[in-house]
Every structure is written in C-alpha cells, then in structure tokens.
Design a protein around this motif. Structure first.
Motif, mmCIF file in Angstrom:
data_model
loop_
_atom_site.group_PDB
_atom_site.id
_atom_site.type_symbol
_atom_site.label_atom_id
_atom_site.label_comp_id
_atom_site.label_asym_id
_atom_site.label_seq_id
_atom_site.Cartn_x
_atom_site.Cartn_y
_atom_site.Cartn_z
ATOM 1 N N LEU A 304 -43.338 -8.684 -79.089
ATOM 2 C CA LEU A 304 -41.943 -8.267 -79.213
ATOM 3 C C LEU A 304 -41.401 -7.808 -77.860
ATOM 4 C CD1 LEU A 304 -39.479 -7.724 -80.985
ATOM 5 C CD2 LEU A 304 -40.440 -5.468 -81.515
ATOM 6 N N HIS A 315 -37.740 -10.020 -86.121
ATOM 7 C CA HIS A 315 -37.628 -8.923 -87.094
ATOM 8 C C HIS A 315 -38.196 -9.413 -88.417
ATOM 9 C CE1 HIS A 315 -35.717 -6.155 -89.948
ATOM 10 N NE2 HIS A 315 -35.270 -5.402 -88.955
ATOM 11 N N HIS A 316 -39.232 -8.752 -88.905
ATOM 12 C CA HIS A 316 -39.805 -9.076 -90.216
ATOM 13 C C HIS A 316 -40.629 -7.897 -90.706
ATOM 14 C CE1 HIS A 316 -43.685 -9.792 -88.267
ATOM 15 N NE2 HIS A 316 -43.139 -10.702 -87.484
ATOM 16 N N HIS A 323 -40.232 -0.230 -84.547
ATOM 17 C CA HIS A 323 -39.772 -1.397 -83.800
ATOM 18 C C HIS A 323 -38.569 -2.042 -84.481
ATOM 19 C CE1 HIS A 323 -43.922 -1.930 -81.707
ATOM 20 N NE2 HIS A 323 -43.055 -1.373 -80.883
ATOM 21 N N ARG A 324 -38.609 -2.137 -85.818
ATOM 22 C CA ARG A 324 -37.475 -2.733 -86.528
ATOM 23 C C ARG A 324 -36.205 -1.916 -86.303
ATOM 24 N NH1 ARG A 324 -41.331 -3.214 -90.798
ATOM 25 N NH2 ARG A 324 -40.234 -1.643 -92.039
ATOM 26 N N VAL A 327 -34.885 -2.511 -82.784
ATOM 27 C CA VAL A 327 -34.242 -3.827 -82.670
ATOM 28 C C VAL A 327 -32.852 -3.788 -83.300
ATOM 29 C CG1 VAL A 327 -34.334 -6.207 -83.532
ATOM 30 C CG2 VAL A 327 -36.366 -5.183 -82.480
ATOM 31 N N GLU A 328 -32.738 -3.177 -84.473
ATOM 32 C CA GLU A 328 -31.444 -3.120 -85.158
ATOM 33 C C GLU A 328 -30.420 -2.345 -84.330
ATOM 34 O OE1 GLU A 328 -32.569 -1.324 -88.825
ATOM 35 O OE2 GLU A 328 -33.918 -2.973 -89.347
ATOM 36 N N ILE A 339 -31.433 -12.111 -82.671
ATOM 37 C CA ILE A 339 -32.552 -11.694 -83.514
ATOM 38 C C ILE A 339 -32.959 -12.890 -84.359
ATOM 39 C CG2 ILE A 339 -33.383 -10.194 -85.363
ATOM 40 C CD1 ILE A 339 -31.415 -8.089 -84.529
ATOM 41 N N ALA A 341 -35.111 -13.744 -87.558
ATOM 42 C CA ALA A 341 -35.557 -12.885 -88.654
ATOM 43 C C ALA A 341 -35.876 -13.671 -89.908
ATOM 44 C CB ALA A 341 -34.465 -11.853 -88.969
ATOM 45 N N LEU A 345 -33.827 -9.099 -93.370
ATOM 46 C CA LEU A 345 -32.860 -8.410 -92.509
ATOM 47 C C LEU A 345 -31.470 -8.402 -93.127
ATOM 48 C CD1 LEU A 345 -32.252 -7.038 -89.770
ATOM 49 C CD2 LEU A 345 -31.786 -9.306 -88.834
#
Length: 654
Positions: A304, A315-316, A323-324, A327-328, A339, A341, A345
């Motif tokens: 990542l 993103h998963h 981390h999610r 990222v968001e 992104i 995904a 998401l």
C-alpha cells in the motif's frame, strides 16, 4: 429555503454558515416541509450526496431529548461521530463494540452513534440510555433487506417502537423500488427524489468509447492486448488515466482483493504522481506513504505504501482498519487520485470522485459467477460527482464482451430500478436469535407477547398472511430443546415463557443460539478431559468452531500441514479427527486456533500474515471476535458449572 429560517440555536446556524451552507437542497426542503424539525417521522429515499446527513442533523438537533444515529458499519460510525462532534455545544458518544457492555456513560450525550448490533445488545442488557431516546435516525435503512444485518435492524426498530410509541424515527435510504413500504411500516412520511447536487451521467464502455445515458459519448484510446480480461483492465486503466489527466479523482471497483491490488500496482507503475490533481503533489504522496508505513509494516501495508507514493491506493477488507481510514480521509482531502477497491467501499463511506469505473459486474458465489445486485451497482455509481468540486459525475461500466453484453449491461444497470427491499427475518437462525432475545430481555413473557412484537416488524408488514403464532410455536420448541427457553410445559403453564439461565447468558453475550449450543457442547466435552489436555488450543478450537466465528479458507498447500498439526494436538481438541461433522470446516477452525495461539505466543502480525496467508485486516477483525467469543464461552462455562478458567486466561493473554 435558507438555513437562517430553521428552528436551530444561533451557534448551530453560525456553524453551518461558516461551512458555506446557507440554503437547503430541494430534498432537505421537502424534509422540513414534512415536519422533520417538528418530531414527525420521515423516510428519505434520495441519492448519495443529496443531503441525507443534514436531514438527520435537523431531526436530532430539534428533538426534545437525546438522539440515536444507527449505522451499519464501524467505519461509517467513526465518520459520522467525527461529523457530529463538530457541531458546537453538542455532546456525542459512539458505541460499536463490547457487545455485553451497557455503556451507561452514553446516557449523558445529546447524540449517540452506534451500529444496529450494538443497539440490539444494549436493549438486551437493559442499557438505561435506550429508555430516554427522543429521536432515532437509521442510516442505510435499505439494509433491512440484507441477510446478515437486516433482521437485527428490523427487530431493533420494532422493539424501539413498542417501547416508545412517540419516538421520532428518521430513516435514510438509497433509492430503492419500494420506499413506500418502509414508510408505511414506520408510519412515516416519504420524501423520494432522484435530485442530486451534481448531475450524474452513467454509461457503458465498449470498443474504445463510452456511451452515456444523456446521449453523449467519450472516446478512449485503448490498446487491445488479447484476452478479454486484459482488455477490460486496459480499458479501466485508460478510463482512470483520462479522469486524472483532466484533474479529477477516480474510484475503480473490481471483484477481488488481489485484483484491487494488482490494478493499483499497474496504475502506480504508470507514474500518475504528477501535479495534475490539486493537493496531490509528489511530496504529499511521499508523506502519505510514510503515514501508511507508520501504521504497520505488513506485506500488505508495504504494498500500500508503495502505490500511495504514486497517488494511488487500494482498499479492501484485508487491509488494516487504520490503513483503510487513512486512505478514505486522504482521498477526501484530495491527497490521492485513485482508489482501486472491492465493492465494500461503496457501502456508505463518504468518498466521492469525479469518475467511477466498475470493471467487474459479476462475483463468484461459491458455485458460479453471478451478476451484482442493481442496488449495489447504483451505490457504486452514486459515488461519482464531488459537490462543490465537479460540474458533473461520471459512472462507467466496462464491457469486455460483444455488443449483446453491452445491451445487457445497459438494460440491467443503467435504465433499471434498484431491487425492492424484502425482509429476511423469516430465516430460521434470525428467528431463533430474536425470539430468545425478546424473552430473555423481559420484553415478552408469553407466546402472545412474542407474536405481538413480530406483528410490529417489517416482516409482518410485508407478509400479513403468514401464521406468526405457528411460527413462534415452532421456534419456541427448538429453543426449549436447546434448554434456552422454558415453555411452561413442565408445570402446566404453556402460556408463560421464560429464558433459562443458559438462554439468558446466550442472549446477553450476544451469540446466536446455535453458537451457544455449540459452546455448551464444547465446554462440557472439555470439562471431561484430563486437566493436562485442556490448553489454550482447547479453548480456541471450541470458539473457532462456531457459526459466529467468521471462518477462513485452506489453501491446497497448507491443508496437509494443518492436518498434521491437528493430529499432533488431537488430545487437546474436543472434536475427534474422525468424527467432525464437516471435516473441512473443522480444519479451518483449527487453522484459526493455531493463528491465535501464535498471536498469544508473541508472533508478529507480519509473520502471521505471511505464514497463514491471511490479510492483516482479517486478523484484526477476527481477534475482536475471538475476545468476544472467549468471554461468551467463559460465561457459559459458569452456567453449566464447568470449572474451566482457561477461557478467561486465554482472553487475558490475547
């Protein structure tokens, strides 16, 4: 309508105006006219980004008492908590974990944000803050139709309505086929519209061009590479690059974790990290990559960080929650351009983009490849269009087949209405769980009382001809056989229902009756084993071999190794190797037990992820479940008088 026209305190009005909110969107005006600021019930079925959160705030800020905001996901709970906490003079609490806690401190807040499961648990355990609620807002209420969360949300709302008939309920939904059903059930006015603050055009890509539903078209230069799947990826990459070159952000949806990471790596290798997107310079991306590394250095985290340096992320569910969240937030702050995904998401988290590209419209169900639900695709498409940033949003479905496939995508998703919401409460596991809970919580003490609650559900509203008394009789019989309900048959009082000590413990611990029965069986078997054989592996095997423990998978290469491990430790397990009802599932439970034993022994996240091919996000989520189920097993051991401190000891070490 102007914000200044609303019946809100001056400090709240100033807060909205400081954010540039001076006039209301048409759906918000409709909600005010329907009485949302006067305690009236409302269902708002409107597109993403059309102002649902503001409608919720209007209801909660004008309610004559505390408000509850129910969300389906923890990530969404965190996001909404942060949003509401910015409201001046408003105290906000959040409750998403520790199912057996009453959270008495939540009663002091003006707004409580909680998952439906937490609210259900709070009702079961008699949390005092539930009784004082004046307003309940339900986000993503269309999830009444989901197999997992739907029944819990439905029974929770039915119970709240029975306990507080004057309660204001505001339900927020995506556009679905039957919002009037939900509104009728809740005795609420309906605000339904397709209006969006940013127009959305949806189209299908095929053969180098996109045809949109507004009759416009977009040419895309794609180099054909051969196999269909590669063509789809090439087209997706080209569509993303086109959006980024135009100064926009892009979300790309694919069917699997591996493909999300693969696509992100592909895009990163194409060096998207230039200054074409305001706020996402190479220096910003390098700093963001450092932030990713600081959260954790698993192999997934390292991958990542590598792609983030190029303004791209994946993103998963296998990615760590930290981390999610990073990222968001980075995407919202325009520090990231793309992104890649999986569809998770799209489930409510606020991540709008200029363009949404959906490469994969089918997923593997375990038996075959099946089309995604229309509602799920519409929610992905609805992420397109950033208010105040984009003049329009674009959602593009990628077709890698022939012309007939293009026509099918158009008919199936572009012009189609989303599915109707249908209750899933009739599922047997759901009925057992919720019949037990309403009796154990003291909300009903007879079959008629249980039927009375079921009469208030969405299930009853949609299926009025179902004989609910007969249904309750059959479920009560099953729970009596599990020794969780006393149906009064033994003392001639068949009109009375009471939860047994076991049933009460199962309900309070928030495990399903089937899991409770499985724990009883495991605990009793362990109690009959030689003391030296009862180890942490024993406790972990018992809880991992329950329906409430999300399972894992066994790769072909590790199956033999796991069998050898199970054979070596056979004396410590409550299930005989040759007697497992489903040997493959049990071996998966052994794998999980081994993972958690390694964790307790001090093995690093990095080593566990590498050794067992499990995502760091999966490990994180399962560790929470292990802690919860160990507590449940310990409580059940006390009920059945089994002297097994091992559950408590393992939980303490976890």
């Amino acid at each position: 309508m102007h914000v200044r026209d609303l019946p809100l305190p001056g400090r709240i009005l100033e807060h909205y105006e400081s954010q540039g909110i001076e006039t209301l969107y048409p759906p918000q005006v409709a909600a005010v006219e329907a009485g949302v600021t006067e305690g009236e019930r409302l269902v708002a079925a409107i597109p993403t980004a059309s102002g649902k959160t503001f409608i919720a705030e209007l209801a909660m800020l004008t309610a004559e008492g505390p408000a509850l905001y129910i969300v389906p996901l923890r990530a969404l709970a965190r996001e909404k908590y942060e949003t509401f906490a910015e409201l001046p003079g408003v105290s906000v609490g959040i409750s998403t974990g520790d199912f057996d806690s009453t959270d008495e401190d939540l009663a002091d807040n003006d707004i409580v944000v909680a998952t439906a499961e937490k609210v259900d648990s709070a009702i079961r355990t008699g949390a005092p803050w539930i009784e004082s609620l004046a307003c309940v807002v339900v986000d993503e209420v269309h999830l009444l139709g989901s197999d997992g969360r739907g029944p819990t949300l439905e029974v929770t709302l039915a119970t709240l309505q029975r306990r507080a008939p004057g309660l204001q309920i505001v339900a927020l939904s995506a556009t679905v086929d039957n919002p009037e059903d939900i509104a009728d059930w809740l005795d609420a006015d309906l605000v339904e519209t397709t209006w969006r603050p940013v127009s959305l055009r949806t189209g299908v890509y095929a053969d180098g061009s996109v045809t949109f539903d507004d009759d416009s078209a977009l040419g895309i230069d794609v180099e054909p590479t051969g196999p269909d799947d590669d063509d789809a990826t090439e087209a997706t990459a080209a569509l993303i690059a086109d959006a980024v070159a135009d100064g926009g952000q892009c979300l790309a949806f694919v069917r699997s974790r591996r493909e999300a990471e693969s696509l992100a790596t592909r895009l990163a290798d194409e060096s998207l990290a230039d200054d074409s997107l305001a706020g996402a310079s190479p220096n910003d991306c390098a700093e963001l990559a450092d932030e990713v590394s600081e959260i954790g250095a698993t192999e997934t985290g390292s991958r990542l960080a590598d792609v983030v340096e190029s303004g791209v992320a994946f993103h998963h569910a296998g990615v760590r929650s930290g981390h999610r969240a990073l990222v968001e937030s980075a995407f919202r702050e325009k520090r990231l351009k793309v992104i890649c995904a999986t569809p998770t998401l799209a489930a409510g988290v606020n991540v709008p983009a200029r363009r949404v590209v959906i490469r994969d419209l089918k997923r593997y169900t375990g038996e075959k490849m099946a089309w995604l639900p229309v509602l799920e695709v519409h929610q992905m498409c609805g992420r397109a269009g950033r208010p105040h940033l984009d003049p329009y949003g674009e959602a593009i479905l990628v077709n890698d087949g022939d012309e007939s496939d293009t026509e099918e995508l158009w008919d199936r998703y572009v012009t189609a209405e989303a599915e109707a919401v249908e209750s899933k409460l009739a599922a047997r596991d759901a009925l057992r769980t919720h019949v037990l809970s309403v009796v154990a919580s003291g909300f009903a003490d007879s079959r008629d009382g249980v039927v009375d609650l079921l009469d208030a559900t969405f299930f009853a509203h949609q299926s009025p001809d179902v004989n609910r008394a007969r249904l309750v009789d059959s479920v009560v019989e099953e729970l009596a056989e599990m020794e969780m309900l006393d149906d009064g048959a033994g003392n001639g009082r068949k009109d009375r229902l009471t939860a047994t000590e076991l049933g009460g413990a199962v309900s309070r611990q928030y495990v399903t009756p089937v899991t409770g029965a499985r724990l009883v069986e495991g605990v009793q078997t362990a109690a009959g084993m030689a003391d030296d054989n009862v180890t942490e592996l024993t406790a972990l095997e018992i809880i991992c071999d329950t329906p409430d423990m999300h399972g894992t998978y066994l790769g072909n290469r590790e199956r033999a190794a796991m069998y050898r491990f199970a054979s070596t430790h056979a004396a410590e397990f409550t299930t005989d190797l040759g007697a497992a009802e489903n040997f493959e599932e049990w071996l998966c439970a052994v794998k999980l037990a081994r993972i958690f034993a390694d964790w307790i022994a001090g093995e690093s996240v990095e080593a566990i992820v590498e050794n067992y091919r499990i995502g760091p996000g999966d490990l994180e989520a399962r560790l929470e479940r292990v802690e919860w189920l160990l507590g449940a097993a310990d409580a059940i051991a006390d009920v059945v008088n089994a002297d097994l401190p091992v559950f408590r000891e393992v939980r303490d070490r976890l």
